[in-house]
Enzyme design. Structure first.
Site, PDB file in Angstrom:
ATOM      1  N   HIS A 223     -77.902 -58.200  76.260  1.00  0.00           N
ATOM      2  CA  HIS A 223     -79.282 -57.791  76.518  1.00  0.00           C
ATOM      3  C   HIS A 223     -80.202 -58.711  75.722  1.00  0.00           C
ATOM      4  CE1 HIS A 223     -82.924 -55.285  76.140  1.00  0.00           C
ATOM      5  NE2 HIS A 223     -82.527 -54.683  77.228  1.00  0.00           N
ATOM      6  N   ASP A 344     -83.972 -50.606  83.998  1.00  0.00           N
ATOM      7  CA  ASP A 344     -84.511 -50.950  82.684  1.00  0.00           C
ATOM      8  C   ASP A 344     -85.396 -49.809  82.165  1.00  0.00           C
ATOM      9  OD1 ASP A 344     -84.789 -52.416  80.374  1.00  0.00           O
ATOM     10  OD2 ASP A 344     -85.683 -54.165  81.322  1.00  0.00           O
TER      11      ASP A 344
END
Lengths: 386, 386
Positions: A223, A344
């Protein structure tokens, strides 16, 4: 589709969106059943993180992640926002509304999922994970996070699954925690927020982490976070460090280091997932192959072309890139088996991410793979009982 | 098409390719005439650059451009190459063959163009331009470069046109030279190799350069160089600083600084060209707009969405990205009026760049625009007399 797309795309908060929007009905499959939706990059935090993150903020320093963290975790109350500030296009104001959403891994989150037809969140600890804490705190909070995550999954086993946190500051402890996360807690993989103390996973001291991920055959999600200090200078202005630009540069650079260092030859079965439509690497792939073939430069150790590593070691998610044209490009470039849907959440609102997937021009087979089948396969998520 | 594509893509030198390959016939237009090919990012150097570049190499320092410059301009003779070294996938060996090609703005270059059906090179001073010299040397060599460039264009007015060099180290002298380059030398625009002394063109001291480009209504090509020292650390390994990765990051970051600093609101008619299929910015455009709308973050000053600046201020070229899928994406995202063909000679071979354009699935109108019409319009290149 009666979503007010302009309003939603402007960044309206999920809670507000859920209040305003009608329940979103996802596009039915040909046989009349819904297509399962597994969202694969969905953030949470535990309350015990807040104090240590505020310590990090008080300590300060050059790290550019502090800019976003001050908004999310700083001790400024919502009442201190400029009057009339709304979480529209203003991402700073929006960031100040995120903490309650991050902390909720129960009713509120499930309500948002239900309202938008999302079946599963693959949960992961929000940016910056435990990676800005000193070592022992990081190790302890990774363990606590994984325990809490596992409890949430056990409370809602058909709705949540999870990627374990680990503390790269202590690679051997990380490897042990990774083993516990898969074999005891039955989690689905791991997530790391790019660099740790400005070092990348190609550094030999981190190899126990790569070795563990490979041995456990569980994917490692890389990430973003803000660029490491050694590349931070030009990102220090105009909030270039974050989601608009720096995140992708940082994560893409991390992947390039893994490829050209040869660590993917050392750990050939390592499985890596990256978000944000592949951090633009699919678009660069022709040039990466042309300029980065094996033997292309002294100091590179890759035995394969970059695109060959992408076929063997990588999958991507759509998090934060709700662009039908980019989705089509990624599918055509990488193959549909390498692309998964993600929201997200809560940094992006659920409704437009769902609308993006529902409206995408995909064959039924492509839709099923991107919506849930690839996630089930890559993260070993149990199929729906329907 | 009887090109041995594998050999060519492996990076065979242009001279060798010309010897091996048959004359390349470009795809005829519907009326039987050839489609004009203007290549828009084609590098040359003048002999007077070599000494000062070798001084830069001797001085050394942290700058990552020195790695490539040492290969191209270093005093290692070709005889010192490892025996059997061939300019195939080995880009280091290939770099050592480039200097004669860069120095030739006459018969050799024209021969390569003729052999491959290329009508025009839009010439520009090769990386790093004059930007690594001390100020007075930079100013003098920019002037000399532009004189030589102008002479080459006058010798071969139907085959060459050119982008002027300037010395950002002295912005007022640069503005004067830019005026001379357009009004006296009749050149077609300017080229800068990204940062100068680690500073970007959003810095107020460079505004005379932007003001001159806008006032002269001539485009400024922002060409890559290695990342600036303040972002160089993670690019210092595995040759990440160069064409495989760092160039795009550096140039994309430069463009982000221009957009989010608001300088494109101060100079709204400034016209900018970037290469390498837009340095992946077209692929990021959805996220740039979502995360970077006006008012999105404290410290940003952009009055438009990033995509609106792309429509108003930017064009891209295909240099070094011979990917039909990426070309189609760029056309669909930016509009066909914003995309021009380029080879990136001599760093890329001509034959495969021509084959890429000839094989691309384009309508006749799209092919004409990308092959020459956009370049004629954007760079004010005289139409062919045919």
């Amino acid at each position: 589709m009666n979503i007010n797309r302009r309003m939603v795309l402007g960044g309206i908060s999920t809670a507000a969106a859920a209040a305003v929007l009608p329940v979103e009905i996802s596009r039915p499959a040909p046989d009349g059943t819904r297509v399962r939706k597994i969202a694969t990059e969905e953030a949470f935090v535990i309350p015990e993180m807040i104090g240590p993150l505020r310590d990090v903020l008080r300590r300060g320093g050059p790290n550019l992640d502090l800019k976003l963290l001050a908004l999310i975790y700083g001790e400024v109350s919502a009442a201190a926002l400029p009057s009339g500030a709304m979480p529209g296009a203003n991402r700073d104001a929006f960031a100040r509304t995120l903490l309650p959403l991050l902390l909720d891994i129960d009713a509120g989150r499930l309500g948002d999922m239900d309202a938008n037809g999302v079946d599963v969140h693959l949960l992961s600890l929000g940016i910056p994970g435990v990676q800005m804490f000193e070592r022992d705190t990081a190790v302890a909070l990774a363990t606590l996070t994984n325990d809490r995550l596992s409890e949430a999954v056990r409370r809602h086993p058909t709705r949540f699954c999870g990627l374990a946190a680990f503390a790269p500051q202590d690679p051997n402890a990380a490897a042990k925690e990774m083993e516990r996360a898969i074999n005891s807690l039955k989690l689905n993989g791991f997530l790391v927020n790019s660099h740790t103390d400005n070092a990348y996973l190609d550094a030999p001291r981190f190899w126990p982490i790569l070795e563990a991920a490979e041995a456990l055959d569980a994917p490692l999600y890389i990430h973003p976070r803000a660029p490491s200090d050694g590349m931070a200078a030009p990102f220090g202005d105009y909030r270039l460090e974050g989601s608009a630009w720096g995140y992708g540069v940082e994560t893409g650079t991390h992947v390039m280091r893994l490829i050209f260092s040869g660590v993917l030859d050392r750990f050939p079965r390592l499985r890596i997932v990256i978000g944000h439509m592949g951090e633009a690497l699919p678009f660069w792939m022709w040039r990466l192959d042309f300029m980065g073939a094996p033997g292309s430069r002294a100091g590179r150790k890759n035995q394969l072309k970059p695109s060959e590593y992408f076929q063997r070691n990588f999958a991507i998610t759509t998090s934060g890139v709700e662009d039908p044209l980019a989705l089509r490009f990624a599918i055509d470039k990488l193959g549909v088996d390498h692309v998964m849907w993600a929201i997200d959440y809560p940094y992006q609102a659920t409704a437009p991410a769902v609308a993006f997937l529902d409206a995408a021009s995909l064959s039924d087979q492509e839709r099923a793979k991107i919506s849930y089948q690839n996630a089930e396969r890559i993260f070993r998520i149990a199929p729906s009982r329907q």
